[in-house]
Write a protein that holds these residues in place. Structure first.
Motif, PDB file in Angstrom:
ATOM      1  N   TRP A  44      39.266  41.248  46.122  1.00 47.09           N
ATOM      2  CA  TRP A  44      38.432  40.920  44.977  1.00 47.09           C
ATOM      3  C   TRP A  44      37.041  41.264  45.343  1.00 47.09           C
ATOM      4  N   HIS A  48      34.289  40.129  42.419  1.00 46.63           N
ATOM      5  CA  HIS A  48      34.410  38.949  41.788  1.00 46.63           C
ATOM      6  C   HIS A  48      33.413  38.343  42.951  1.00 46.63           C
ATOM      7  N   TYR A  63      34.111  37.245  36.062  1.00 49.68           N
ATOM      8  CA  TYR A  63      33.371  37.755  37.336  1.00 49.68           C
ATOM      9  C   TYR A  63      33.586  36.478  38.467  1.00 49.68           C
ATOM     10  N   TRP A  64      34.564  35.585  37.932  1.00 48.58           N
ATOM     11  CA  TRP A  64      34.892  34.639  39.034  1.00 48.58           C
ATOM     12  C   TRP A  64      36.474  34.392  38.831  1.00 48.58           C
ATOM     13  N   LEU A  65      37.109  33.895  39.957  1.00 50.80           N
ATOM     14  CA  LEU A  65      38.440  33.732  39.991  1.00 50.80           C
ATOM     15  C   LEU A  65      38.915  32.297  39.969  1.00 50.80           C
TER      16      LEU A  65
END
Length: 660
Positions: A291, A294, A335-337
Motif C-alpha cells: 500500500w 496509503h 487514503y488510509w487503511l
C-alpha cells in the motif's frame, strides 16, 4: 355464499400481506442485551433507511425492550446460548425485506441521502447469494480518542440460504458453507463498542475470550480465528500471547484477505512497544510494498525512524502522509487503511515533537495549531502552543490568535483561556481573562480562584471556602507556604496529606533556618515535590524556587526536575540545572542527551557528540544514533554506530541501520 365471501376476504388479506412483504426493501436485523444507553441513537440513525426493524433480545434486564418497542412491533426473546450466530440467525428468520442490514446497538449510520442506495438495491436482484461490504469506523480508547477503520459484510440478499456461522465474530455463509461474494457500497457505520468506558461497563473482552477459547480446537487452522483471538489477548494486555497468535495468523493469511492490513498494524504496534524493532521494520516494509499510496505504513515508518533519532527522515515520512491525504482527498479517494489518525493527526503530533527537539519554533507552532484545528478539545496541546507563543510574541498579538481558536462567545472558552494562561504562568494574560470572567459572570471554581490569586500575588490572603472539586495537592502546598497558612493543607486528600504535611514542615524549616538546611526528599514524595517546585517557578516565586533547589542534595531528583522543566518549555532554568550537575559529575543519561542536543543546536557539534557518547555509556538510548547522524559527519556516524550496536540486543536494531 357468506362462507365463500369470508374465504375470498382471507385470500385477499394474505395476498396483501405478501405484497407488503415484497414491498419491504431493507430489513434491519439486530441482537441486543442491556443496550438502553445507545439503542435510541442507533435506531434514530437508521429509521429513514430501512423498511422493517427486527430486534432479538437475549436477556435484557434494563429498558432495552421498551425502547425497541417504540420503533417496531418485531421484538423477540431468545435465550442466550453463548453463540452469536444462533442469535443472529433467529433475527434473520423474522426478516421479510429483500435485503438484510445488520447493525449492533452500539453502532449508528452516517446521516445522508440514501435515495441512490435504495434505487440500486431495488433494481439489483442477484440470482445467487450476494452481499455488500460497508465501511466501519471503530471508535476506541478514552474520550473517543482513536478511530480505526474496518469493513464488514453487513448488507446481503434475503431468502437465498444465507446464514451466520461461528459463535463469535460470526461470518455469513451460503447453504453449501461457502463465503459470500461481496461488492463495496457507499454506507458508513460508526461503532463505539470498544471505547474504554463501554469495555469497562460490559466486560466485553472477558465474554469474548470465554467464547473464543471454546472454539480453539475446532478452528486451530483458521488464520482469521487466530487474528480475532489475538485481538482479545491484546485488549487484556497479554502482548506476548497476542503477538504469538498474530504471527500464527500471518503464516496462513493471504495479503488479499480483508484483515491483512489490520494484522500488520497490530504486529507493528506490539513489536514497537516491545522494542523488537527489527521485526517492526520487516512488517512495515510489507505494508509499504502493498500500500505505497496509503498513509498508514508511511506514518509507522516515520514513528520507527523517530524512535532511532533520524529526525529529518522521519519528518519526511510524516510529510508524505499529509501529502497523500491531501492528494487523494481532492480526488475523493481513500487514503488510509486502519486508522484515520495515521493520515494527519499522528503525523502533525510527531512533526511537532521533532520541531521541538530541533528548536524550530515556526514549525512547532504550525504543527500544534494544525493539531488543534483537528481536535480543539486537546487542552494539553493548546497549553503547549500558548507557552511557545508567550515566549515569542506579545500578549497583544496572542489574544486575537487564541480567541480565533476559542471564541469568547462560549463562556467555557473564557475559562479555558484563563486556566491555560495560569498554567503557562502569564500574569498579563491571566489578569486579562480573569477580568473577562468577572465581567461576563463566568462560573469559575475555587481552584481557579486560588490559582489566579497565587499567580497574580494578591495582597490579601486567599480564602477558598468549601471547594466543590478535589484540590491539586501541589497548589494547596504552594498556597500554604506563600500565605504562611497551614490551614490550606486541610483540603488535601487523605491519601496525600501525610506526604504534604511532611514536605510543608521540611520546607518551612528550611526557609526559617538561619543556616542552610538540606531537604531530604523521600521516593514517595518526589513527584509531589517536583510538581510543587514547577508550580513555584511558573508562578514567579523564583527566589523561593532557587533557595529550595539549592537545599536539595539529591542528584537524581535534580536530574528529573530539570528534564520536566525543559519538557514544559522552561529550557533556560532546566539547562542551567543540568549544567551544574555536569560540573559536579552528577548528571544522568537523559541529561547528557539533552545537553548534547543543546550543544549541537548551538553549533558545538564535537562537544555534543561527546555528550551523546557519555549518555550511551550510562544508559543506552535508541535515538542517540540518529542524533549523531542529524548533526555529525558520516565518519562520526559510522564511528558512533560501531560502539552503539554493541549496547543492544540485535533484535532491537532494524536492518536499515546505520542510515548514512
Amino acid at each position: 355464499m357468506m362462507g365463500l365471501v369470508f374465504i375470498l376476504n382471507i385470500i385477499a388479506d394474505l395476498q396483501l400481506e405478501d405484497l407488503n412483504k415484497m414491498n419491504k426493501l431493507i430489513s434491519l436485523c439486530m441482537i441486543v442485551k442491556n443496550e438502553e444507553q445507545v439503542l435510541n441513537r442507533c435506531l434514530d440513525s437508521v429509521k429513514s433507511l430501512v423498511d422493517e426493524i427486527i430486534i432479538v433480545d437475549t436477556g435484557s434486564t434494563d429498558e432495552t425492550k421498551e425502547i425497541a418497542q417504540r420503533y417496531t412491533n418485531h421484538v423477540y426473546d431468545f435465550k442466550w446460548i453463548n453463540d452469536f450466530s444462533a442469535a443472529r440467525n433467529e433475527a434473520l428468520k423474522h426478516a421479510s425485506g429483500k435485503w438484510i442490514l445488520i447493525l449492533d446497538a452500539d453502532e449508528y449510520i452516517q446521516q445522508g441521502d440514501y435515495t441512490e442506495l435504495r434505487k440500486m438495491l431495488t433494481n439489483f436482484s442477484p440470482p445467487a447469494p450476494h452481499g455488500f461490504v460497508i465501511r466501519i469506523f471503530n471508535i476506541t480508547g478514552n474520550n473517543n480518542a482513536n478511530i480505526m477503520e474496518s469493513t464488514g459484510g453487513r448488507l446481503f440478499i434475503n431468502n437465498l440460504g444465507i446464514s451466520y456461522h461461528g459463535a463469535l465474530h460470526e461470518q455469513l455463509r451460503t447453504t453449501e458453507g461457502a463465503a459470500l461474494p461481496y461488492t463495496p457500497v457507499d454506507l458508513t457505520v460508526y461503532h463505539t463498542g470498544y471505547t474504554d468506558q463501554t469495555l469497562e461497563e460490559k466486560n466485553k473482552s472477558q465474554r469474548n475470550m470465554g467464547i473464543l477459547l471454546g472454539m480453539k480446537e475446532e478452528r486451530k487452522n483458521d488464520p482469521y480465528f487466530h487474528f480475532v483471538l489475538a485481538n482479545e489477548y491484546k485488549n487484556k494486555g497479554d502482548l506476548d500471547e497476542a503477538l504469538s497468535l498474530y504471527k500464527k495468523s500471518m503464516q496462513r493469511t493471504d495479503p488479499d484477505h480483508s484483515w491483512y492490513m489490520h494484522l500488520l498494524d497490530r504486529i507493528i504496534q506490539i513489536t514497537l512497544q516491545k522494542k523488537m524493532f527489527r521485526e517492526t521494520d520487516h512488517y512495515i516494509r510489507l505494508g509499504l510494498k502493498k500500500w505505497p499510496m496509503h498513509t498508514d505504513f508511511h506514518c509507522l515508518n516515520g514513528i520507527l525512524l523517530e524512535q532511532f533519532g533520524y529526525l529529518e527522515r522521519a519528518y519526511k515520512c510524516f510529510e508524505t502522509c499529509i501529502e497523500l491525504a491531501d492528494l487523494h482527498e481532492k480526488k475523493n479517494q481513500p487514503y488510509w487503511l486502519t486508522q484515520i489518525n495515521y493520515a494527519r493527526l499522528i503525523p502533525h503530533q510527531m512533526m511537532a515533537k521533532i520541531a521541538f527537539t530541533l528548536n524550530n519554533n515556526q514549525q512547532y507552532v504550525y504543527h500544534l495549531t494544525s493539531i488543534l484545528n483537528m481536535d480543539k478539545n486537546n487542552v494539553s496541546i493548546f497549553k503547549t502552543l500558548l507557552q511557545v507563543l508567550l515566549a515569542n510574541e506579545t500578549t497583544k498579538n496572542i489574544i486575537p490568535f487564541i480567541e480565533k481558536l476559542y471564541p469568547l462567545t462560549h463562556s467555557h472558552h473564557t475559562l479555558l483561556l484563563l486556566r491555560s494562561a495560569v498554567a503557562c504562568g502569564s500574569q498579563e494574560l491571566t489578569q486579562y481573562y480573569w477580568d473577562k470572567c468577572i465581567s461576563n459572570q463566568v462560573d469559575y471554581s475555587s481552584i481557579d480562584e486560588l490559582a489566579v490569586g497565587l499567580l497574580l500575588q494578591f495582597n490579601s490572603k486567599i480564602t477558598i471556602g468549601t471547594p466543590e472539586l478535589p484540590m491539586p495537592t501541589d497548589l494547596l502546598l504552594c498556597a500554604a507556604l506563600v500565605n504562611d497558612d497551614r490551614s490550606f493543607l486541610e483540603y488535601i486528600s487523605i491519601d496525600e496529606r501525610d506526604h504534604a504535611n511532611e514536605l510543608y514542615q521540611q520546607i518551612l524549616n528550611s526557609i526559617q533556618s538561619e543556616k542552610q538546611c538540606q531537604l531530604l526528599i523521600s521516593v514517595s514524595s518526589s513527584a509531589l515535590m517536583i510538581s510543587f517546585l514547577i508550580r513555584l517557578y511558573q508562578n514567579h516565586y523564583h527566589v523561593l524556587f532557587d533557595h529550595l533547589v539549592s537545599t536539595i542534595d539529591d542528584a537524581s531528583f535534580i536530574n528529573n526536575l530539570a528534564s520536566d522543566l525543559i519538557s514544559l518549555g522552561y529550557s533556560e532554568v532546566g539547562i542551567t540545572l543540568l549544567s551544574i550537575l555536569l560540573d559536579n559529575n552528577q548528571i544522568q543519561a537523559e541529561g547528557f542527551k539533552i545537553l548534547g542536543t543543546y550543544s549541537c543546536l548551538l553549533g558545538n557539534i564535537e562537544d555534543g557528540i561527546s555528550l551523546f557518547r557519555n549518555s550511551l555509556e550510562i544508559e543506552p538510548a535508541h535515538d542517540l544514533l540518529g542524533f549523531v547522524a542529524t548533526w555529525g559527519s558520516e565518519d562520526a556516524h559510522r564511528s558512533f554506530y560501531n560502539h552503539y550496536q554493541s549496547k543492544f540486543n540485535q533484535n532491537e536494531l532494524p536492518n536499515f541501520l546505520p542510515l548514512i
